[in-house]
Design a protein around this motif. Structure first.
Motif, PDB file in Angstrom:
ATOM      1  N   ARG A  85     -57.383  11.741  -6.104  1.00  0.00           N
ATOM      2  CA  ARG A  85     -58.640  11.355  -5.494  1.00  0.00           C
ATOM      3  C   ARG A  85     -59.234  12.599  -4.841  1.00  0.00           C
ATOM      4  O   ARG A  85     -58.517  13.366  -4.193  1.00  0.00           O
ATOM      5  CB  ARG A  85     -58.416  10.271  -4.437  1.00  0.00           C
ATOM      6  CG  ARG A  85     -59.697   9.801  -3.774  1.00  0.00           C
ATOM      7  CD  ARG A  85     -59.401   8.750  -2.720  1.00  0.00           C
ATOM      8  NE  ARG A  85     -60.616   8.343  -2.027  1.00  0.00           N
ATOM      9  CZ  ARG A  85     -60.641   7.563  -0.953  1.00  0.00           C
ATOM     10  NH1 ARG A  85     -59.503   7.098  -0.468  1.00  0.00           N
ATOM     11  NH2 ARG A  85     -61.789   7.240  -0.392  1.00  0.00           N
ATOM     12  N   ASP A 212     -67.373   9.077 -10.323  1.00  0.00           N
ATOM     13  CA  ASP A 212     -66.230   8.834  -9.447  1.00  0.00           C
ATOM     14  C   ASP A 212     -65.947  10.055  -8.570  1.00  0.00           C
ATOM     15  O   ASP A 212     -65.714   9.929  -7.365  1.00  0.00           O
ATOM     16  CB  ASP A 212     -64.994   8.471 -10.277  1.00  0.00           C
ATOM     17  CG  ASP A 212     -65.198   7.183 -11.071  1.00  0.00           C
ATOM     18  OD1 ASP A 212     -65.867   6.272 -10.554  1.00  0.00           O
ATOM     19  OD2 ASP A 212     -64.716   7.116 -12.216  1.00  0.00           O
ATOM     20  N   ASP A 216     -66.378  10.220  -4.481  1.00  0.00           N
ATOM     21  CA  ASP A 216     -65.288  10.681  -3.618  1.00  0.00           C
ATOM     22  C   ASP A 216     -65.746  11.844  -2.735  1.00  0.00           C
ATOM     23  O   ASP A 216     -65.457  11.877  -1.527  1.00  0.00           O
ATOM     24  CB  ASP A 216     -64.094  11.142  -4.458  1.00  0.00           C
ATOM     25  CG  ASP A 216     -63.303   9.980  -5.042  1.00  0.00           C
ATOM     26  OD1 ASP A 216     -63.573   8.824  -4.676  1.00  0.00           O
ATOM     27  OD2 ASP A 216     -62.405  10.253  -5.863  1.00  0.00           O
TER      28      ASP A 216
END
Length: 292
Positions: A85, A212, A216
């Motif tokens: 992540r 994504d 993040d």
């Protein structure tokens, strides 16, 4: 049609080489500007949604200095970090590993979001001889003079991440929204310079790998700020702040300077969050004085 850079002539005199290196299982693209045998090396980290081109105007006024500029993971030509992540820990660990592999002993410079990444990396153990923060995010974004707009941005990035992928990605790369953001940040009244700034954002602001990674990174950018790490930044630090910055007001930057044990604050007038585009000569002069 691309808009000519007002700094192109200066930049053309500085040699530049593109390279790649494997960091944390992913390929990081980076560019080296200036002489390989320069006495001083600066490792420069760009801001949110940007990539290495954004800091080139500052490089144009740093002839004789070696500047190494990577694209952050998931932006520009650097691939996302596999299996991770993209939170502040990932970016800080990546910067530490990149510095160790490519630029050991380099002065570290971070602009905007890059100031958070650089500060977090130093707080967790990266030890550059000096740290330079340009337009540092010196206080929580929601407390800035445009806190309402920050909340709108949170909704925008949330929607981009939750809508069907094709629609969400289209929204995040929407040229009208990019242009509105660019207009809001630019303070100069020079029409040619404004055109260059808008063209830079049109060209590079949507060069993220996927929605994504972008989501993040955005969550990271509004969840952290340099003040969180100030007490653990023990290296000599230069803060280059703007008196018209809509993200971190100058009063907050003055407070930040008192919280970092060894900090020097340089205030640049008549500019907002785009010091690197609008006042690169002044920023470079402050950097030269600091590293002399």
């Amino acid at each position: 049609m691309p808009v000519a850079s007002p700094y192109a002539a200066r930049l053309a005199d500085i040699p530049v080489t593109r390279r790649e290196v494997e960091i944390l299982g992913g390929t990081t693209a980076y560019w080296t500007y200036g002489p390989e045998d320069a006495a001083t090396t600066i490792l420069a980290v760009h801001g949110f949604r940007g990539e290495h081109h954004g800091l080139e105007p500052v490089v144009a006024f740093l002839s004789g200095v070696r500047v190494i500029m990577p694209d952050l993971p998931g932006f520009g030509e650097t691939a996302p970090l596999p299996g991770r992540r993209h939170d502040i820990e990932a970016f800080a660990v990546w910067l530490d590993a990149f510095a160790d592999a490519v630029a050991p002993g380099a002065i570290v410079l971070g602009h905007s979001f890059g100031s958070i990444v650089a500060s977090a990396a130093v707080a967790r153990g990266l030890t550059p001889p000096k740290l330079i923060l340009v337009n540092p995010i010196g206080a929580p974004a929601l407390e800035g003079p445009r806190g309402i707009l920050t909340r709108l941005a949170i909704f925008y990035y949330w929607a981009g991440a939750r809508l069907p992928r094709a629609i969400g990605t289209w929204l995040l790369r929407n040229r009208l929204i990019v242009r509105v953001t660019s207009i809001a940040m630019a303070k100069t009244r020079d029409r040619a310079l404004r055109a260059f700034i808008h063209d830079q954002h049109d060209t590079y602001f949507s060069s993220f790998a996927d929605r994504d990674v972008l989501h993040d990174a955005f969550v990271t950018s509004v969840s952290h700020d340099v003040s969180q790490y100030a007490g653990r930044i023990t290296v000599p630090t230069l803060l280059i702040a703007a008196d018209r910055d809509d993200i971190t007001p100058i009063d907050a930057e003055r407070v930040l300077a008192t919280r970092i044990p060894d900090a020097r604050l340089v205030e640049i007038e008549g500019v907002g969050h785009l010091i690197h585009y609008e006042k690169p000569a002044e920023a470079a002069a402050a950097i030269r004085s600091f590293i002399a």
